[in-house]
Structure formats: C-alpha cells, structure tokens
Design a protein around this motif. Structure first.
Motif: not given
Lengths: 318, 85
Positions: A18-28
């Motif tokens: 939720x705080x890291x945009x790279x991890x967040x987009x990858x999770x999506x």
C-alpha cells in the motif's frame, strides 16, 4: 515455516504494497492474473490477456518501420558467449549479464554433484561454463552477421529479441526476462543520427496514439563502476541515448518504455562493418520494451481491456 | 609528464597512429581513440601518476588531447602534494 508465519509475511507484503507504488501495482497485476509470480522478483509468467496486448504492439511497431527494413529476424534468448566480450558488455555491465553453465563431468563427478544436491548445498559449483550466454540487448546478436560492406544508403533490420538482465526488482516494469522489438540501422554517421531522430518522433506519436503520457529525455545506460561513470557522462554529453519515458508507477521517476540510441562506430569497428563511403559503419537502434509499454497501457487505461478507450483497442486489434 | 602520458596512450589507447609523435594539441578522438579505450587510458593514467580523477573530470573532454590530459593531471598532482603537506 508454519501457517502463522506465512500469514504474517503475506500481511507484511500487503501493508508494504500500500505504501510502495511499485509493489502495489505489481500486486494488482498478480490479483488480476495478468502476471503470475514465480518466487523471483522480475521473473513472471504472462497471461494470454497480457500477451495479446504485446502482439498488438508488435504489429503496430512493425507497421511503423517495416517498409525500411530489408530483413526481419527473431533472436533466441541465448547467444554466443564470445559476444559479451566483443560488444564490451562484460566490461560495461558485468552486474547485469548472465552465462549458461552445464555439467561436463563423469559418473564420479555426477555422484559428487548429487551428494551436494542431497545435502542442500551449492550444486551449481559442480557445473562448467558453456559457450552460451543470455542475450542482454536484442540487437547484439545481429552485428556478427553484418560484417563487410553495406549497400548504398546503409541497411535497416527489424529485430525481435528476448533479453535477460540480472536486476531483480519489485518494480513490475523492471523484468529480468523481457523482449525488445527493434529497428537497427547500419550505415553512415548522418544516417544513424537520422534513424535515431526519426524514431524518437515516431515512437512519441505511436505512444501518444495509444493514449500514453510520454516525453523524450536524454539518458544514459547504467555502466558499471568508475569507468562506467565516464562512459555515462560521455553518453549524456553527446546525447547518444534518448529514452521515451512514461509515468507507470511514479511521476518523479517515470519509466523508460522505448529507447533510441546512437552507438557511433562501437559495433562497426569491432565487427568490421563498412559503410557505403568506405568508412567504418555507425549504427543506431530503436528498441520498444514491449512489456513496459504494455504495463504503461494497463496502468493508464485499467487492467481490463473492456474499459479501454475504443480507439486504443482498435489500434491494437483488441 | 608528457612522455609518461604518451606512453600510456601508446599502451592503452589502441590508437592507429603513433602516440609518441602526436601533436600535443591533436584531437585524440579524431585520431581514433574510442570511448572504451579512453576509459582504459583514464585508469592507466591513475595508476601511472598515483592519482584519482574526481567525478567532474570523468568525461570525454578531459582526455581529448595530450595537452588536456596534462592540464588535468597537473591540477591533481599539485593538489595531492598540497594536501599531503
């Protein structure tokens, strides 16, 4: 590891996401099933819904340049290991390259290998280098085949290449295994500049026709070490590398989705490629990072093509 | 200093011309010094003169002629001596 630990790790991952945009987009992308994790950052299985976008892009890129190309080649992921030396890749990017090893021992050595495997040890130590390396840049395997005199006006070649770079990252756009769709020019210095500049303009309008927010910026390759800093400074001073960048996960540091580069006589000298004026050939290439463009499209228009603007779907044949 | 620079260029510059007789102002890149060879020259000069080129000097211009190299090295060798006093 017990169930509680696994849950804890997953929750931690999700919170970080939720705080890291790279991890967040990858999770999506994982949640949507477009990419499937393999346990290694930067290495993913790609769903058909991802690949159909890539195929649409490949057609679009090909149409933009194929009229000028005298040949189209599809290169495998691996190439002659000697090329890493001849292209200076081993000097400039030792941290990104990969070579292939295999077993060359006898029964006795095999037994030792198996013992190490059973003990959970580093069994790779039992392998020997082969004459194969992973391809780091799509156009590199092309140059040995281009030695000798070029026709009048030079030559343009279309290349579909698979690449490997050892740079594990949670940024879904920084894959370790990816493809580049290139148009390579070989000829005079003026011809090389013209090819590069033409493709910067073409790539900008191609990406904009897909509704992507893009701009062209002067860039440098991530050359290794102190000597690399000098090569990078030279590359920037002479504006040899232009990247088309798009804000996939970050507006402050947008991602390069396509790059257009002048190599000067770097490959012409090493591979004895001669321009129509008798001088050492200069080369230039444009490389579309098709996975990255796909990710930019998914980020811009949404993870399901059904929600994309009809014009974009139309252009890509989706 | 000039002779040592010429020797480094002869050993590491992969020049198609004779580094020992080149004009001090001759443009080394026009004489055939490639970007990658200039990096080797840079590292060899550091070893030969026991200096380290600072970040701002790690660029093509620093190594464009024997004179330019001499200028850059003079600054480094002097400041090294000053700092070691």
């Amino acid at each position: 590891m017990n169930a509680a630990n696994i849950l804890g790790a997953a929750q931690l991952e999700s919170r970080r996401g939720r705080s890291d945009p790279y991890l967040a987009f990858r999770q999506e992308l994982f949640d949507e099933g477009l990419l499937v994790p393999t346990g290694v950052d930067g290495l993913y299985l790609r769903a058909e819904r991802f690949e159909e976008i890539v195929r649409g892009l490949d057609v679009l890129v090909s149409l933009a340049g194929r009229a000028e190309a005298s040949a189209t080649y599809h290169f495998p992921l691996v190439m002659s290991r000697a090329l890493l030396d001849r292209t200076d890749y081993v000097r400039s990017f030792p941290d990104l390259l990969g070579t292939v090893q295999s077993f060359a021992g006898d029964d006795r050595a095999h037994a030792e290998l198996l013992r190490t495997v059973e003990e959970g040890g580093e069994w790779v130590a039992h392998l020997e280098p082969t004459d194969i390396a992973l391809c780091s840049a799509a156009c590199h395997p092309l140059y040995p085949s281009q030695s000798g005199p070029l026709p009048f006006g030079g030559r343009t070649v279309e290349v579909y290449g698979q690449c490997f770079r050892h740079e594990p990252s949670v940024d879904p756009a920084r894959m370790q295994a990816f493809r580049q769709h290139e148009f390579v020019y070989l000829g005079t210095p003026e011809g090389a500049r013209r090819h590069r500049d033409l493709w910067v303009e073409r790539a900008l309008s191609l990406h904009r026709s897909l509704g992507l927010e893009v701009e062209a910026v002067v860039a440098n390759d991530p050359f290794f070490g102190r000597s690399g800093r000098m090569l990078a400074a030279n590359q920037r001073d002479e504006a040899l590398k232009i990247e088309i960048v798009s804000p996939i996960c970050s507006s402050e540091s947008p991602t390069a989705i396509t790059s257009a580069n002048c190599h000067e006589d770097h490959f012409g000298l090493e591979f004895d490629i001669v321009a129509d004026d008798g001088a050492v050939a200069h080369t230039a290439c444009v490389g579309f990072g098709v996975e990255r463009v796909t990710l930019a499209l998914l980020h811009t228009h949404g993870l399901r093509k059904e929600s994309w603007p009809p014009s974009v779907r139309n252009v890509l044949g989706l | 200093m000039e002779q040592m620079i010429r020797q480094v260029l002869a050993d590491y510059g992969r020049l198609p011309v004779d580094a020992m007789t080149l004009d001090v102002d001759a443009d080394l890149y026009r004489c055939g010094l490639t970007s990658h060879a200039s990096v080797n020259v840079m590292l060899a000069l550091e070893d030969a003169f026991d200096v380290e080129f600072p970040q701002e000097l790690l660029r093509k211009k620093t190594f464009e002629s024997i004179f330019a190299i001499e200028q850059a090295l003079s600054g480094l060798v002097t400041s090294d001596r000053v700092s070691s006093v």
